[in-house]
Design a protein around this motif. Structure first.
Motif, short mmCIF file in Angstrom:
data_model
loop_
_atom_site.label_atom_id
_atom_site.label_comp_id
_atom_site.label_asym_id
_atom_site.label_seq_id
_atom_site.Cartn_x
_atom_site.Cartn_y
_atom_site.Cartn_z
N LYS A 31 0.83 -1.20 0.00
CA LYS A 31 0.00 0.00 0.00
C LYS A 31 0.86 1.26 0.00
N TYR A 35 0.73 4.34 -2.69
CA TYR A 35 0.58 5.76 -2.35
C TYR A 35 1.76 6.57 -2.88
N PHE A 46 -7.21 13.72 -1.70
CA PHE A 46 -7.28 13.74 -0.24
C PHE A 46 -8.74 13.96 0.12
N THR A 49 -12.08 14.09 6.46
CA THR A 49 -13.11 13.50 7.32
C THR A 49 -13.38 14.36 8.55
N ILE A 138 1.32 13.13 4.15
CA ILE A 138 0.68 11.84 3.91
C ILE A 138 1.58 10.74 4.49
N SER A 141 0.65 4.84 5.46
CA SER A 141 -0.60 4.09 5.55
C SER A 141 -1.75 4.77 4.83
N GLY A 142 -1.53 5.98 4.28
CA GLY A 142 -2.56 6.65 3.50
C GLY A 142 -3.37 7.69 4.25
N TYR A 143 -3.03 7.94 5.50
CA TYR A 143 -3.72 8.99 6.25
C TYR A 143 -2.99 10.31 6.02
N TYR A 159 -8.12 16.52 8.46
CA TYR A 159 -7.59 15.17 8.63
C TYR A 159 -8.43 14.25 7.76
N GLY A 160 -7.77 13.27 7.13
CA GLY A 160 -8.51 12.37 6.28
C GLY A 160 -7.62 11.31 5.66
N THR A 161 -8.08 10.78 4.54
CA THR A 161 -7.39 9.70 3.86
C THR A 161 -7.08 10.09 2.42
N ASP A 163 -6.53 8.61 -1.56
CA ASP A 163 -6.69 7.48 -2.50
C ASP A 163 -6.35 7.92 -3.89
#
Length: 163
Positions: A31, A35, A46, A49, A138, A141-143, A159-161, A163
């Motif tokens: 992963k 990324y 991004f 959340t 980033i 882990s993608g956060y 704050y978020g993720t 993809d």
């Protein structure tokens, strides 16, 4: 005296083993490579959340707010909570909402695998977002953490993720 030396030795060993860096599992490494490839190709989104205004409590976001980065365009659709130093001409222009095709972009890979990306749009015309700079961190882990630093308002963090 010998008991004290033994106790101190055991404590030091425990501290040294406790400070060992965490190794990623093969799945996490895969992963992290995905990324890294997206970031280096400038093709990622991004998804925020939660938001943390400078002068207020954290706000959970239940709508799809995002910052989309491609090789030639930056699209931001993010809410804004905080203090503004200028009154908006149109109250609907409060959010961080823009599309930029002319921008400065730099990314740095830190030793821990974290990317630090700085984006400075150069062609924003609405005065609420004029001169804004974005700092995105980033993790492998993608956060991510996005700090928006506007010139006419207080800064805000998201704050978020990714993809």
């Amino acid at each position: 005296m010998k008991k004290t030396f033994t106790l101190i030795s055991i404590c030091l060993l425990a501290i040294l083993f406790g400070c060992k860096t965490k190794e990623l599992t093969p799945e996490q490494q895969t992963k992290a490579k995905e990324y890294a490839e997206k970031i280096e190709n400038r093709n990622f989104t991004f998804h925020a959340t939660s938001a943390q205004p400078m002068s207020a409590r954290s706000v959970n976001l239940n709508y799809d707010y995002y910052l989309k980065v491609t090789s030639d365009t930056i699209i931001a659709n993010l809410p804004y909570f905080g203090r503004s130093y200028i009154a908006p001409i149109n109250p609907r222009d409060i959010s961080i909402d823009f599309t930029s095709t002319k921008f400065n972009y730099s990314d740095i890979l830190k030793k821990d695998g974290t990317y630090e990306i700085k984006i400075e749009p150069l062609d924003i015309t609405n005065r609420e977002n004029e001169g804004i700079s974005l700092l995105l961190r980033i993790s492998p882990s993608g956060y991510g953490t996005l700090n928006a630093l506007p010139t006419n308002r207080q800064s805000i963090s998201f704050y978020g993720t990714v993809d």
